[in-house]
Design an enzyme around this catalytic site. Sequence first.
Site, mmCIF file in Angstrom:
data_model
loop_
_atom_site.group_PDB
_atom_site.id
_atom_site.type_symbol
_atom_site.label_atom_id
_atom_site.label_comp_id
_atom_site.label_asym_id
_atom_site.label_seq_id
_atom_site.Cartn_x
_atom_site.Cartn_y
_atom_site.Cartn_z
ATOM 1 C CD GLU B 47 -1.986 1.642 2.781
ATOM 2 O OE1 GLU B 47 -1.823 0.835 3.711
ATOM 3 O OE2 GLU B 47 -2.284 2.847 2.960
ATOM 4 C CG ASP B 51 0.634 6.992 -0.958
ATOM 5 O OD1 ASP B 51 -0.308 7.775 -0.792
ATOM 6 O OD2 ASP B 51 1.832 7.328 -0.910
ATOM 7 C CG ASP B 119 -5.551 1.281 3.518
ATOM 8 O OD1 ASP B 119 -5.460 2.427 3.031
ATOM 9 O OD2 ASP B 119 -5.609 1.059 4.736
ATOM 10 C CD GLU B 122 -3.534 4.206 -1.485
ATOM 11 O OE1 GLU B 122 -3.584 5.411 -1.747
ATOM 12 O OE2 GLU B 122 -3.216 3.779 -0.350
#
Lengths: 234, 234
Positions: B47, B51, B119, B122
């Site tokens: 994650e 991101d 999350d 990502e």
Amino acid sequence: MYPRRQQELEKLIRRLGLSGDTQIDWSLLDIALTHPTMGMPNYEQLEFIGDAVVRLAASEFLWETYPGKSVGDFSAIRKVLVSDRILAQLADSYGFDRYLALAASAIGDPSGRVSRMADAFEAVLGALYLTANNLSLIRPWLDPHFHKLATEILEDPARQNYKDALQEWTQAHYKALPEYRVHEDPLKLDRFQRFIAEVWFRDRQLGRGTGQSKKAAEQAAAKVAFTQVIQPNL
Amino acid sequence: MYPRRQQELEKLIRRLGLSGDTQIDWSLLDIALTHPTMGMPNYEQLEFIGDAVVRLAASEFLWETYPGKSVGDFSAIRKVLVSDRILAQLADSYGFDRYLALAASAIGDPSGRVSRMADAFEAVLGALYLTANNLSLIRPWLDPHFHKLATEILEDPARQNYKDALQEWTQAHYKALPEYRVHEDPLKLDRFQRFIAEVWFRDRQLGRGTGQSKKAAEQAAAKVAFTQVIQPNL
């Protein structure tokens, strides 16, 4: 592009450690090193891309280099690696100010120097990323810097972010925030002393520092407070 | 990995529109769809990468699609595209909750659902990026979503960020900020009504909204305030 400009940019590419026959989009690189005071096109859009590129390069570097570290450590280190302070420092180490085209009016604003150098650095990363469509023109020369910086950050209990470390401490112990008082001395010739910050907590001055931006001066003041007042009492 | 799990993940890859013979790092994808309540390894590190990946994908998409737009517009649109709200919405549209492995204890926390789905989304982007070392497994299916969303955002004078738009308006006209009062109704069965937010300004309630997170409820309240109170008077 003038042949003279192209020769300069080729010099920069070699300085970055990329070989002379690397395929580069020279006109993108030219734009990446053109300040908004020069009109359009300028580095703004490439900086927007580069901001995401440097974040990805740092994330991937951390993931590969420290498989055992927590995501909390990753975030703390990445925050420093992609900060204006570090990016401007890297830009300076390659003499970016020799390649950045800008109007004389911008030079009269020394307090904007840090963000200008960081912006140009990000824009160059953006241009190199868009040239290759991956990080192959970036990580070979950027990783060694990240390595050195990440090692320093990991050795430092405040993770080189003294403002955050100080704030966490005052929050945890007193549920209150430190206060910063900053002023600028526009006549100061040494650009690293142009901003003067004091950090206060509960009517007591914990530290004082200077820097070439408001943020840098606050970090310097927080560092004094954290390393000389808080840490010795921990 | 159990053959059953691999078959499920193959189904997800086809749902994303990637062909069946795409080279995928299945064990990375498995980790990307493993919630921290399942122990280690889990999606947290992927994650962290993802991101940065989604931010880069959005930046590149905007740069290619809207060459004439200002960087201010780019930033406003990117902020929405990479928001938890949108990423969770995309995850839902592909039925990610069917693939995300988590402990029963986590399901008891419906208020964490939005961030959990965002999350995981990502993390999957992180795994796909690391598989190819570029965005080639991501942009073909993500770009059409970005296109639709960016068009909507550009048509909206508040850029779908009503909290920011409302705050800008009250700041500009009264140099003051609106105030949000949020409470949670833990017994609410409809997860989209679990949080209730009111937005107040100068002793007047400007709007009220609900959502599956504190932030979503505040946005809903701000949307009412901005579209029903501020805009009609602009």
